[in-house]
Design a protein around this motif. Structure first.
Motif, PDB file in Angstrom:
ATOM      1  N   GLU A 107       6.640   6.959   3.892  1.00 40.99           N
ATOM      2  CA  GLU A 107       6.956   5.566   4.187  1.00 40.99           C
ATOM      3  C   GLU A 107       6.058   5.060   5.319  1.00 40.99           C
ATOM      4  OE1 GLU A 107       9.160   3.622   2.528  1.00 40.99           O
ATOM      5  OE2 GLU A 107       9.418   5.340   1.183  1.00 40.99           O
TER       6      GLU A 107
ATOM      7  N   LYS B  97       4.091  11.540  -0.645  1.00 44.46           N
ATOM      8  CA  LYS B  97       4.263  10.123  -0.345  1.00 44.46           C
ATOM      9  C   LYS B  97       5.070   9.970   0.947  1.00 44.46           C
ATOM     10  CE  LYS B  97       5.391   5.825  -2.652  1.00 44.46           C
ATOM     11  NZ  LYS B  97       5.862   5.212  -3.903  1.00 44.46           N
TER      12      LYS B  97
ATOM     13  N   ASN C 126       0.829  -1.206   0.000  1.00 41.29           N
ATOM     14  CA  ASN C 126       0.000   0.000   0.000  1.00 41.29           C
ATOM     15  C   ASN C 126       0.861   1.253   0.000  1.00 41.29           C
ATOM     16  OD1 ASN C 126      -1.806  -2.039   1.999  1.00 41.29           O
ATOM     17  ND2 ASN C 126      -2.859  -1.111   0.271  1.00 41.29           N
ATOM     18  N   THR C 127       0.326   2.297  -0.616  1.00 43.65           N
ATOM     19  CA  THR C 127       1.017   3.584  -0.651  1.00 43.65           C
ATOM     20  C   THR C 127       0.329   4.531   0.320  1.00 43.65           C
ATOM     21  OG1 THR C 127       1.500   3.225  -2.989  1.00 43.65           O
ATOM     22  CG2 THR C 127       1.773   5.453  -2.142  1.00 43.65           C
TER      23      THR C 127
END
Length: 130
Positions: A68, A66, A54-55
């Motif tokens: 982590e 984005k 999944n992002t």
């Protein structure tokens, strides 16, 4: 004598009204912290449901950036710790401040009431009733 008692009672009333305002502010702040805590707990639960494929995006102003997975989990965990600490600090401050102030106010009000009761035997009318 009656004027002194009336001034004393007026002072105690003002202290009481200030305590009510402080309590109202404390309740509002606590509700805000509880809402933030709930929201962050939901985010934490949602992050636990995700896997490595999944992002995750973080909203920074008008832009999605984005992020982590581990960084997101760490950030949410730190936020939860901070909010919990703020809630405990506010609770301790409210307990300490309210206890001391309410105790003094109750003591002073009791003394004023005792003085009023003693003065009532002398025909004083501090409540404005005939």
């Amino acid at each position: 004598m009656a004027e002194q008692i009336q001034k004393k009672l007026q002072g105690e009333l003002e202290k009481y009204q200030q305590l009510q305002k402080d309590l109202s502010r404390s309740v509002t702040a606590r509700q805000k912290l509880e809402a933030q805590l709930t929201e962050n707990n939901i985010v934490k639960e949602e992050l636990e449901l995700l896997d490595a494929t999944n992002t995750i995006f973080k909203l920074m102003g008008p832009v999605l950036v984005k992020q982590e997975m581990e960084e997101a989990k760490t950030t949410v965990g730190k936020r939860l710790d901070y909010i919990t600490g703020e809630m405990w600090q506010a609770l301790r401050a409210a307990d300490a401040g309210a206890g001391a102030t309410l105790g003094a106010a109750a003591r002073d009000a009791g003394a004023a009431a005792a003085g009023a009761a003693a003065g009532a035997g002398e025909g004083l009318n501090i409540l404005g009733y005939p």
